[in-house]
Design a protein around this motif. Structure first.
Motif, PDB file in Angstrom:
ATOM      1  N   GLN A  72       0.821  -1.205   0.000  1.00 18.63           N
ATOM      2  CA  GLN A  72       0.000   0.000   0.000  1.00 18.63           C
ATOM      3  C   GLN A  72       0.859   1.260   0.000  1.00 18.63           C
ATOM      4  OE1 GLN A  72      -2.843  -0.226   3.190  1.00 18.63           O
ATOM      5  NE2 GLN A  72      -4.088  -1.750   2.145  1.00 18.63           N
ATOM      6  N   PRO A 132      -7.550   1.289   1.375  1.00 18.02           N
ATOM      7  CA  PRO A 132      -8.647   1.140   2.331  1.00 18.02           C
ATOM      8  C   PRO A 132      -9.359   2.467   2.560  1.00 18.02           C
ATOM      9  CG  PRO A 132      -6.536   1.156   3.464  1.00 18.02           C
ATOM     10  CD  PRO A 132      -6.232   1.102   1.991  1.00 18.02           C
ATOM     11  N   SER A 135     -12.532   5.005   7.076  1.00 16.70           N
ATOM     12  CA  SER A 135     -13.198   4.372   8.223  1.00 16.70           C
ATOM     13  C   SER A 135     -12.333   3.269   8.823  1.00 16.70           C
ATOM     14  CB  SER A 135     -14.557   3.817   7.804  1.00 16.70           C
ATOM     15  OG  SER A 135     -14.415   2.893   6.737  1.00 16.70           O
ATOM     16  N   GLU A 136     -11.609   2.524   7.996  1.00 12.57           N
ATOM     17  CA  GLU A 136     -10.715   1.483   8.522  1.00 12.57           C
ATOM     18  C   GLU A 136      -9.563   2.098   9.304  1.00 12.57           C
ATOM     19  OE1 GLU A 136      -9.326  -1.448   5.812  1.00 12.57           O
ATOM     20  OE2 GLU A 136     -11.327  -1.930   5.051  1.00 12.57           O
ATOM     21  N   ARG A 137      -9.026   3.191   8.811  1.00 10.86           N
ATOM     22  CA  ARG A 137      -7.946   3.876   9.521  1.00 10.86           C
ATOM     23  C   ARG A 137      -8.443   4.401  10.865  1.00 10.86           C
ATOM     24  NH1 ARG A 137      -2.629   3.866  10.436  1.00 10.86           N
ATOM     25  NH2 ARG A 137      -1.892   5.914  11.069  1.00 10.86           N
ATOM     26  N   ASP A 139     -10.850   3.154  12.737  1.00  9.09           N
ATOM     27  CA  ASP A 139     -10.963   2.020  13.670  1.00  9.09           C
ATOM     28  C   ASP A 139      -9.591   1.618  14.204  1.00  9.09           C
ATOM     29  OD1 ASP A 139     -13.687   1.983  13.314  1.00  9.09           O
ATOM     30  OD2 ASP A 139     -13.676   0.314  11.889  1.00  9.09           O
ATOM     31  N   PHE A 140      -8.592   1.611  13.329  1.00 15.35           N
ATOM     32  CA  PHE A 140      -7.255   1.209  13.753  1.00 15.35           C
ATOM     33  C   PHE A 140      -6.689   2.179  14.784  1.00 15.35           C
ATOM     34  CE2 PHE A 140      -2.661   1.770  13.338  1.00 15.35           C
ATOM     35  CZ  PHE A 140      -2.227   0.497  13.687  1.00 15.35           C
ATOM     36  N   HIS A 157     -15.061   7.708  19.106  1.00 16.92           N
ATOM     37  CA  HIS A 157     -14.867   6.741  18.019  1.00 16.92           C
ATOM     38  C   HIS A 157     -16.102   6.698  17.130  1.00 16.92           C
ATOM     39  CE1 HIS A 157     -13.561   2.355  16.888  1.00 16.92           C
ATOM     40  NE2 HIS A 157     -13.758   3.120  15.828  1.00 16.92           N
ATOM     41  N   ALA A 161     -16.248   7.734  13.216  1.00 17.10           N
ATOM     42  CA  ALA A 161     -16.718   6.804  12.198  1.00 17.10           C
ATOM     43  C   ALA A 161     -17.802   7.455  11.337  1.00 17.10           C
ATOM     44  CB  ALA A 161     -17.251   5.533  12.862  1.00 17.10           C
ATOM     45  N   ARG A 165     -17.685   8.376   7.225  1.00 19.75           N
ATOM     46  CA  ARG A 165     -18.697   7.896   6.269  1.00 19.75           C
ATOM     47  C   ARG A 165     -19.415   9.026   5.546  1.00 19.75           C
ATOM     48  NH1 ARG A 165     -19.812   4.232  10.623  1.00 19.75           N
ATOM     49  NH2 ARG A 165     -21.573   5.554  11.249  1.00 19.75           N
ATOM     50  N   CYS A 198      -4.944   5.873   2.825  1.00 19.88           N
ATOM     51  CA  CYS A 198      -6.350   5.492   2.796  1.00 19.88           C
ATOM     52  C   CYS A 198      -7.063   6.535   1.948  1.00 19.88           C
ATOM     53  CB  CYS A 198      -6.936   5.398   4.209  1.00 19.88           C
ATOM     54  SG  CYS A 198      -6.764   6.896   5.203  1.00 19.88           S
TER      55      CYS A 198
END
Length: 253
Positions: A72, A132, A135-137, A139-140, A157, A161, A165, A198
């Motif tokens: 990536q 990615p 949103s994935e970043r 969460d991480f 959090h 999120a 979105r 991302c």
């Protein structure tokens, strides 16, 4: 400074031990294949980074136990390649989790100045490739926050999120744009390194830059010349837990 073993185990868990046992052989093989001589280790997060020379020129070798991270980063650096504001990739072997990057001289953290805005603008290009979502970043990084600063981060959090979105014009993002990842490259100017790429809201990339100001409101106002100021303010609010010593979080500003 934490040892390589401590740092990698903290980041990847005990399953990284076999990789650690073979990392010296991995580096030796890459040095042989790419004509490198190791000078010294560098700091790093998800990678083992080494300052090397190749034909007398400084280069940086990075190896990671997760090939997807190297793949990536390689793809993002290629997407940004026309810009002098991002470090250039010289060789890549994602299957071995390896990247060879140009060496930046002096390579010290960049001083505050207009070059930071140039970096931010250069990063936000239309996404090309399989990156990615933001949103994935989110969460991480909240997972990291819970480990480093235990507490109730659920509301922040959830709001982050939601922001991730939101339907806003999405760009390729650096994903980890803080002062340690923007370096002085001499006459060339300032250069971004170590992305965690991302795709999503460009305002999220400016949070660390805004918090670099002792007056967060002034920081948000400054960077609203580059990204959406209202969205930057919202991102700064949900990421406040990452800056527990900032005057705005302590209530002293």
């Amino acid at each position: 400074m934490a040892s390589l073993r401590e740092r990698m185990t903290r980041r990847f868990g005990p399953g990284v031990r076999p990789w650690l046992a073979g990392v010296d052989a991995l580096v030796a093989g890459l040095c042989r294949d790419w004509g490198l001589e190791v000078v010294r280790p560098l700091s790093g997060g998800t990678s083992h980074a080494l300052l090397c020379t190749r034909g007398g020129e400084p280069v940086v070798l990075k190896v990671t136990p997760e090939p997807a991270i190297a793949a990536q980063e390689h793809a993002a650096l290629r997407a940004w390649e026309p810009s002098p504001r991002v470090v250039r990739v010289l060789r890549a072997d994602p299957a071995r989790g390896a990247l060879l990057l140009e060496g930046l001289v002096p390579g010290t953290p960049a001083a505050d100045g207009p070059g930071l805005a140039e970096v931010l603008r250069a990063l936000h290009v239309p996404p090309r490739g399989d990156f990615p979502p933001l949103s994935e970043r989110v969460d991480f990084v909240f997972g990291v926050l819970r480990r480093r600063h235990p507490g109730d981060h659920d509301a922040a959090h959830a709001r982050a999120a939601e922001l991730a979105r939101d339907r806003v014009p999405a760009t390729l993002l650096h994903g980890d744009l803080h002062s340690g990842n923007v370096l002085d490259a001499g006459e060339r100017g300032v250069v971004a390194i170590d992305p965690r790429p991302c795709v999503g809201d460009p305002a999220s990339d400016a949070v660390d830059l805004a918090y670099a100001s002792a007056d967060l409101r002034a920081g948000i106002e400054r960077w609203s010349a580059v990204v959406d100021g209202d969205r930057l303010a919202a991102w700064c609010e949900v990421f406040a837990g990452f800056f527990p010593a900032h005057p705005s979080v302590l209530g002293t500003a």
